[in-house]
Design an enzyme around this catalytic site. Structure first.
Site, short mmCIF file in Angstrom:
data_model
loop_
_atom_site.label_atom_id
_atom_site.label_comp_id
_atom_site.label_asym_id
_atom_site.label_seq_id
_atom_site.Cartn_x
_atom_site.Cartn_y
_atom_site.Cartn_z
N GLU A 117 0.82 -1.21 0.00
CA GLU A 117 0.00 0.00 0.00
C GLU A 117 0.86 1.26 0.00
O GLU A 117 1.95 1.29 0.54
CB GLU A 117 -0.94 -0.02 1.21
N CYS A 130 3.47 8.44 1.43
CA CYS A 130 3.99 7.45 2.37
C CYS A 130 4.20 6.16 1.58
O CYS A 130 3.25 5.57 1.08
CB CYS A 130 2.96 7.27 3.49
N CYS A 137 6.83 -7.48 7.08
CA CYS A 137 7.95 -6.97 7.88
C CYS A 137 8.50 -8.12 8.72
O CYS A 137 7.73 -8.97 9.17
CB CYS A 137 7.46 -5.85 8.80
N CYS A 141 6.37 -5.39 15.87
CA CYS A 141 5.89 -4.39 16.84
C CYS A 141 4.43 -4.69 17.15
O CYS A 141 3.61 -4.89 16.24
CB CYS A 141 6.08 -3.00 16.26
N CYS A 144 1.38 -2.71 15.60
CA CYS A 144 1.42 -2.41 14.16
C CYS A 144 0.79 -3.52 13.34
O CYS A 144 1.12 -4.69 13.51
CB CYS A 144 2.88 -2.20 13.74
N GLY A 196 6.96 -2.20 6.14
CA GLY A 196 8.33 -2.67 6.13
C GLY A 196 9.32 -1.79 6.87
O GLY A 196 9.02 -0.65 7.21
N GLU A 197 10.48 -2.37 7.11
CA GLU A 197 11.56 -1.67 7.80
C GLU A 197 12.60 -1.27 6.74
O GLU A 197 13.36 -2.12 6.23
CB GLU A 197 12.18 -2.60 8.87
N SER A 250 11.16 5.26 15.50
CA SER A 250 9.97 4.79 16.23
C SER A 250 10.37 4.51 17.67
O SER A 250 10.81 3.41 17.99
CB SER A 250 9.44 3.52 15.56
N HIS A 252 8.62 5.35 20.97
CA HIS A 252 7.41 4.74 21.55
C HIS A 252 7.44 4.34 23.02
O HIS A 252 6.40 3.97 23.56
CB HIS A 252 6.97 3.50 20.74
N CYS A 370 -1.38 5.70 9.65
CA CYS A 370 -0.10 5.09 10.04
C CYS A 370 -0.29 3.76 10.73
O CYS A 370 -1.04 3.65 11.68
CB CYS A 370 0.57 6.02 11.04
#
Ligand code: SAH
Ligand code: SF4
Length: 393
Positions: A117, A130, A137, A141, A144, A196-197, A250, A252, A370
């Site tokens: 996406e 974005c 991934c 997390c 997520c 993804g990272e 990130s 958090h 997000c």
């Protein structure tokens, strides 16, 4: 008969040529150096390659052309040669949704039938795209949606650049012949905050960003690109030196115990290791502040004590803190913090001298906010064992 003694100009069709194995090569996503090599392999005389490269680059990345036959300043034979070797392909948009707030979400299909996406967020006088760097991934997390999906594969540089190109197609933002140069850009910024990272697909992300930043093409400056990482410490310096873009982290949580549960990569590189690495980033990349992303989870990481610890931790790092109200997804294990709580948290940070914008949730009605991205085709869910193995737990 004088013709016989005339110097012979090398003819592209008579040079030795090696047809690409495994089908035609997609030009999209090749760096200038890679494209140069590919053009030579295809039979472009070395003497001409600089000029041809410049022309083709402009056609693709300035004018948005997808057919060699439209490249009118190239000889017909040469266009045919290019078409024999190359394609100009971007991922296919299979679904496009527009939110009531103008946010656009594209579901795009890439080779192998996988889907990722891409989200476009219009803002006054600008707009942010974005983009995704992986299908799924490897990380997990817990808040997520992408993290519940297995890693299917890394995106190629072409698939990453292609996301920018398909959005420019949809926004009709390619330069038109004879039209004045656009001063205001609809797509003015890029954030690597999709699926993804990005630091686990470093080379492709770097090459793609070099194509996007190239001044003869899409020409987005390096400060208009923000790479968001969960904290892959050994790759952070490379983002500064090899891409030079802005960095978002990130974060958090303010204790290792909580961060271990929210961002499990913390078990490998904990808060101290991450912060030590971040201190060098602004100098290395010659950029300003690092963005600390902080998702607001009710009763988990949103207390006054957390806010105070946060400002203590980041002392000395040029930073802004972006508070992200948690975006729920079906089955998500957390709730969004109450609005009063988010504001109180923001105040503590602001009073300590940091900018503390609260990210306005966009595109919620189309699940484009997000952390809500997850491709529809990949149903595979991680097992508890896989999660433990990936996080080193
Ligand atoms: N993998 C990278 C980039 C993608 S995620 C990273 O983790 O940084 C982009 C941002 O969205 C990250 O800060 C991530 O923590 C945040 N995010 C993920 N899920 C979310 C959710 N459900 N609500 C709000 N933010 C979320
Ligand atoms: Fe992966 Fe980022 Fe989601 Fe974590 S927040 S699971 S690193 S996409």
């Amino acid at each position: 008969m004088t013709q016989i003694n005339a110097p012979v100009t090398p003819d592209v069709m008579t040079l030795p040529r090696k047809l690409p194995e495994g089908g035609k090569i997609n030009i999209v996503g090749l760096t200038r150096d890679q494209l140069r090599e590919a053009l030579i392999t295809a039979g472009t005389p070395e003497k001409q390659v600089k000029m041809r490269l410049g022309q083709i680059w402009l056609w693709i990345y300035h004018w948005g052309v997808r057919e060699f036959s439209d490249m009118s300043n190239l000889a017909k034979d040469y266009r045919a040669l290019l078409a024999e070797y190359f394609v100009i392909e971007v991922p296919l948009v299979v679904n496009r949704q527009v939110s009531s707030d103008g946010t656009r979400k594209y579901l795009v299909r890439i080779a192998g039938g996988h889907e990722v996406e891409v989200v476009y967020i219009p803002e006054a006088g600008r707009g942010t795209l974005c983009i995704s760097s992986q299908v799924g991934c490897t990380l997990t997390c817990s808040f997520c949606h992408t993290g519940t999906q297995k890693l299917v594969r890394n995106l190629t540089a072409g698939e990453i650049v292609g996301q920018v190109m398909l959005a420019r197609d949809d926004l009709a933002e390619w330069q038109q012949p004879g039209a004045p140069k656009n001063e205001v850009r609809l797509l003015s910024n890029i954030v690597l905050m999709g699926m993804g990272e990005p630091l686990y697909n470093f080379d492709n992300v770097r090459d793609a960003m070099h194509v996007v930043m190239d001044g003869e093409g899409i020409a987005l400056g390096r400060r208009r690109i923000t790479l968001s990482t969960s904290g892959v410490v050994p790759e952070i310096a490379r983002a500064a030196t090899e891409i030079g873009c802005l960095l978002a982290v990130s974060f958090h949580a303010t204790t290792d115990a909580v961060r271990d549960t929210l961002v499990p990569i913390n078990k490998r590189w904990n808060i101290k290791a991450l912060l030590d690495e971040l201190r060098d980033y602004p100098k290395l990349s010659n950029s300003e502040r690092i963005t600390f992303e902080y998702v607001m989870l009710k009763g988990v990481n949103d207390s006054d004590a957390d806010a105070k610890r946060l400002v203590q931790l980041i002392k000395g790092i040029p930073a802004k803190i972006n508070l992200i109200p948690f975006n729920e997804w079906p089955g998500s294990p957390y709730e969004r913090s109450d609005w009063d709580r988010i504001e109180a948290f923001a105040d503590i940070i602001y009073n300590a001298g940091y900018s503390s914008p609260i990210r306005k949730p966009r595109g919620e009605d189309i699940m484009a906010a997000c952390g809500q991205l997850k491709s529809a085709t990949e149903r595979g869910r991680k097992s508890a064992r896989e999660i433990a193995a990936e996080t080193g737990a």
